[in-house]
Design an enzyme around this catalytic site. Structure first.
Site, short mmCIF file in Angstrom:
data_model
loop_
_atom_site.label_atom_id
_atom_site.label_comp_id
_atom_site.label_asym_id
_atom_site.label_seq_id
_atom_site.Cartn_x
_atom_site.Cartn_y
_atom_site.Cartn_z
N GLU A 1 -9.68 0.78 -5.40
CA GLU A 1 -10.55 1.22 -4.32
C GLU A 1 -10.24 2.67 -3.95
O GLU A 1 -9.07 3.07 -3.84
CB GLU A 1 -10.38 0.32 -3.10
CG GLU A 1 -10.68 -1.15 -3.41
CD GLU A 1 -10.82 -1.99 -2.16
OE1 GLU A 1 -10.60 -1.46 -1.05
OE2 GLU A 1 -11.15 -3.18 -2.29
N LYS B 1 -2.89 0.96 8.84
CA LYS B 1 -3.33 -0.04 7.87
C LYS B 1 -2.14 -0.89 7.43
O LYS B 1 -1.07 -0.37 7.12
CB LYS B 1 -3.96 0.64 6.65
CG LYS B 1 -4.54 -0.35 5.64
CD LYS B 1 -4.95 0.34 4.35
CE LYS B 1 -6.05 1.34 4.58
NZ LYS B 1 -6.52 1.92 3.29
N LYS C 1 0.82 -1.21 0.00
CA LYS C 1 0.00 0.00 0.00
C LYS C 1 0.86 1.26 0.00
O LYS C 1 0.44 2.30 -0.50
CB LYS C 1 -0.95 -0.02 1.20
CG LYS C 1 -2.00 -1.12 1.10
CD LYS C 1 -2.92 -1.12 2.30
CE LYS C 1 -4.03 -2.15 2.15
NZ LYS C 1 -3.51 -3.54 2.08
N ARG D 1 -6.91 -8.95 -7.98
CA ARG D 1 -7.64 -10.22 -8.07
C ARG D 1 -9.10 -9.93 -8.36
O ARG D 1 -9.50 -8.76 -8.48
CB ARG D 1 -7.54 -10.97 -6.74
CG ARG D 1 -7.98 -10.09 -5.55
CD ARG D 1 -8.05 -10.86 -4.27
NE ARG D 1 -8.16 -10.02 -3.09
CZ ARG D 1 -9.27 -9.43 -2.66
NH1 ARG D 1 -10.39 -9.59 -3.35
NH2 ARG D 1 -9.27 -8.70 -1.57
#
Length: 738
Positions: free
Chosen positions: A304, A187, A145, A322
């Site tokens: 996202e 995160k 990320k 995926r």
């Protein structure tokens, strides 16, 4: 109309493009055999498309999944190890060995497990096996990320302000959090599904949250690195489905809204996202395609975004390399089979459609059916699916949608529904059947319920109706909660955000009242008719419901709910054939039903007529264990009522004191593995102190002391598997110890 296979997509395309001839001419054939490196509903989903295309399938399974549905559906199946995923579904060497033994040419990873493992993709390529997914380089770039946000920023995709670097020193990260400004979001840099994610509101809470997030990330993804970024106070979770092919083609298949979540995991998704203007949709799609192109993407992926409700600005959050759990809602509004698209691209073919040809028709919802207890913080449940009845599906795949080229501006608006799509559609993506065991080693999702309608209102109505038809016994589920959620005023209005559930907690979890007297009457009638079927025979009609001695036959049924301290008495008296009088006494109240007509249609269906209204009620009898009292599960409209028949005499003798006998005792809320025990016998604790950390279905739960006092007993140890209800720690309250 375009239906089913890629050949039909290309045929439809020929009507609107002149390039179809060349697309068909150079098309490469599908694989002969593929292996699915997954389990549950996604493995079954991939197998269905493969069967449609005539592709043979190979399943892999752990010892715990020997009788699983995906094992029975596949053409071949191979056991690859014990139940723990680290010894089975995460074993790359065993999966490659099965590929070689079975002759599988390609591997579909599904989602979760090793679907986003770059090492797995590389190992397959080295072994001469096709990975049905993106190249290793894209997985590496998007799997971190931190790295992905740097790439996105360079590609002109907006990112959330925060620290995305490699320095993982706890004190340094705490300083970065202060500079960003609380609240912040910790995160995990690898993985997804809400694992390794914590929201922190103060400096004092940062380091404990960091430790917990790292531990959970390490167990879930094998990497405990994290990033820290600004926490958007009123965010929506909006994501864009993208697809890319080796020839450079890359398209957006529109967006989904996945805002309503619990435990940082999605439970209900919809497409398209409610309330977005065509301009915002266009910008989201443009940035998502730019993100895919920036990493040389291939196949299906999801970009996202965090969408700030206050500013209507969006920020890149992560890219899932995926197929997503919620891909069916995209299929329903486009009429496409995304698994088929994956196979097509992996075989080396171009995308079946251009951007201007991709439909956007109607509205779709997906509700995830989980084994969990929403009223107990959505903690996972496990056990045997003793009874399972689902809504009747209308489609196995998405309904057909006309493929016609549209202008750029038209493509961003929802097209009208025509033809066969005028009726709502229902799909049930299921990975388990009645009798299956929902264990503690894997995710607790049982199935996905997917609906499509002409607009959002119709789709929501179809969703609520289908949820009312769901019947599950053996494990707690979120079905009733989903029905409440889908009918909630704010959700119906499309006013969604990631904090929706805590914001509306009071109305989503109304107080559980006493069971309806009519439900109690029907439960008692079920017991009487099941135990004495002769009560409905003609003999009783001729004898006017009297014994030979002249006394009126009467059956007393004792019922009890989980919450009630006093048993409920129900008296059933037959009047004539199929006719009964029923009296329900609960506490000081009494309800009398006269001349009820009732009979058993089958072992779980009771047909009753009360006050002239006829209805069919599902009643399922179930004993969780040989020593447990029998439970009656009554499905009445959208509500499930669980009753005990009868309550054990020792429990009745305890009465109301049973709930307060050990108010310092902490019990396992679900079957779990003990991750850590924080106390020893003799330790003094304060109310709220963490004492035991549990893990179930890849989710950590911290149990905290209920009272201040001294630890009197510790009934578990680190690494131990504990059953639901087991006493783990007992704290003697201060007022007693003093």
């Amino acid at each position: 109309m375009c239906v089913g296979s890629t050949a039909s997509y290309l045929t439809c395309r020929s009507a609107s493009t002149s390039s179809s001839a060349s697309s068909l001419k150079g098309r490469k054939p599908h694989f002969d055999k593929i292996l699915i490196a997954n389990r549950g509903e996604i493995a079954c989903r991939v197998i269905r498309t493969a069967k449609k295309l005539g592709i043979r399938t190979v399943a892999v399974y752990s010892e715990a999944d020997a009788d699983a549905l995906h094992v029975r559906m596949a053409d071949e199946a191979y056991c690859i190890g014990p139940a723990p995923s680290a010894q089975s579904y995460l074993r790359i060497d065993k999966i490659i060995d099965v590929c070689k033994r079975s002759g599988a040419q390609a591997v579909h990873p599904g989602y979760g497990f090793i679907s986003e493992n770059a090492g797995f993709a590389r190992a397959l390529v080295d072994a001469g096996i096709v990975f049905i997914g993106p190249p290793e380089s894209a997985i590496v770039s998007m799997g971190s990320k931190s790295e992905s946000k740097t790439i996105m920023a360079n590609a002109g995709v907006p990112v959330v302000p925060g620290y995305h670097g490699s320095n993982q020193d706890p004190d340094f990260l705490a300083e970065q959090a202060e500079q960003i400004g609380f609240p912040v979001l910790i995160k995990a840099t690898h993985g997804g599904g809400g694992k390794g994610m914590r929201v922190v509101h103060t400096r004092a809470g940062f380091l404990p949250a960091l430790e917990s997030a790292r531990r959970e990330a390490e167990k879930s993804f094998g990497n405990g690195a994290v990033l820290v970024e600004r926490f958007v106070e009123r965010p929506r979770h909006v994501e864009v489905q993208v697809f890319a092919a080796a020839d450079g083609g890359c398209v957006s298949l529109w967006e989904r809204d996945c805002s309503v979540q619990r435990r940082n995991q999605k439970i209900i998704e919809e497409a398209p996202a409610p309330g977005l203007s065509p301009e915002i949709r266009a910008e989201l799609s443009e940035k998502a395609v730019a993100a895919a192109r920036a990493v040389g993407y291939l196949g299906a992926g999801t970009v996202e975004f965090i969408f700030d409700k206050d500013t209507e600005k969006f920020y890149f959050m992560e890219m899932n390399t995926r197929l997503q759990v919620e891909h069916p809602v995209t299929e329903m509004i486009t009429g496409l089979d995304l698994v088929e698209w994956q196979l097509e691209v992996a075989a080396g073919n171009p995308l079946p459609l251009n951007q201007e040809e991709i439909p956007l028709v109607g509205h779709a919802f997906e509700a995830r059916i989980y084994a969990e207890n929403p009223r107990n913080q959505f903690l996972p449940d496990s056990g045997k699916l003793a009874y399972l009845s689902t809504p009747t599906p209308t489609h196995a795949f998405a309904p057909a949608v006309p493929i016609t080229a549209r202008s750029a501006s038209e493509a961003m608006t929802v097209a009208p529904v025509v033809g066969a799509m005028t009726a709502p559609s229902v799909r049930v993506e299921q990975g388990f059947e009645a009798g299956a065991q929902i264990g503690v080693f894997y995710d607790s999702m049982i199935a996905k319920l997917v609906v499509h309608g002409r607009d959002r209102t119709e789709a929501l109505r179809a969703l609520r109706g289908a949820l009312e038809e769901y019947r599950v016994v053996g494990v707690s589920t979120n079905v009733e909660f989903l029905r409440t959620l889908s009918g909630h005023e704010a959700f119906v209005a499309g006013d969604v955000e990631t904090g929706f559930i805590p914001k509306h907690e009071a109305s989503l979890f109304p107080a559980v009242g006493e069971p309806d007297a009519e439900v109690l009457a029907q439960a008692a009638l079920y017991v009487v008719l099941r135990e004495r079927p002769q009560l409905t025979a003609s003999l009783w009609s001729s004898l006017a419901a009297r014994r030979f001695g002249g006394d009126v036959y009467e059956r007393l049924i004792t019922l009890q709910t989980d919450d009630a301290s006093e048993p409920i008495a129900v008296h059933v008296s037959p009047r004539a054939q199929h006719q009964f009088d029923v009296t329900v006494r609960a506490g000081d109240s009494e309800r009398v039903f006269c001349n009820i007509s009732a009979h058993l249609v089958d072992s779980t269906t009771l047909s009753v007529t009360i006050d002239g209204a006829r209805r069919s009620t599902t009643v399922v009898a179930h004993a969780p264990s040989a020593s447990a009292s029998e439970r009656l599960h009554v499905f009445h409209g959208s509500r499930k009522t669980t009753l005990h028949l009868p309550a054990p005499s020792w429990l009745l003798a305890l009465g109301g004191d049973a709930h307060t006998a050990a108010r310092g005792a902490l019990r396992a809320p679900m079957p779990s593995v003990v991750v850590d025990v924080r106390v020893n016998v003799g330790d003094r604790v304060q109310a709220g102190d963490p004492v035991v950390v549990l893990e179930s279905m890849k989710t950590e739960t911290v149990l905290r002391a209920l009272v201040a006092g001294v630890v009197r007993a510790v009934g578990c140890k680190k690494g131990e598997m504990v059953e639901e209800g087991r006493e783990l720690v007992d704290v003697e309250p201060e007022e007693v110890s003093s």
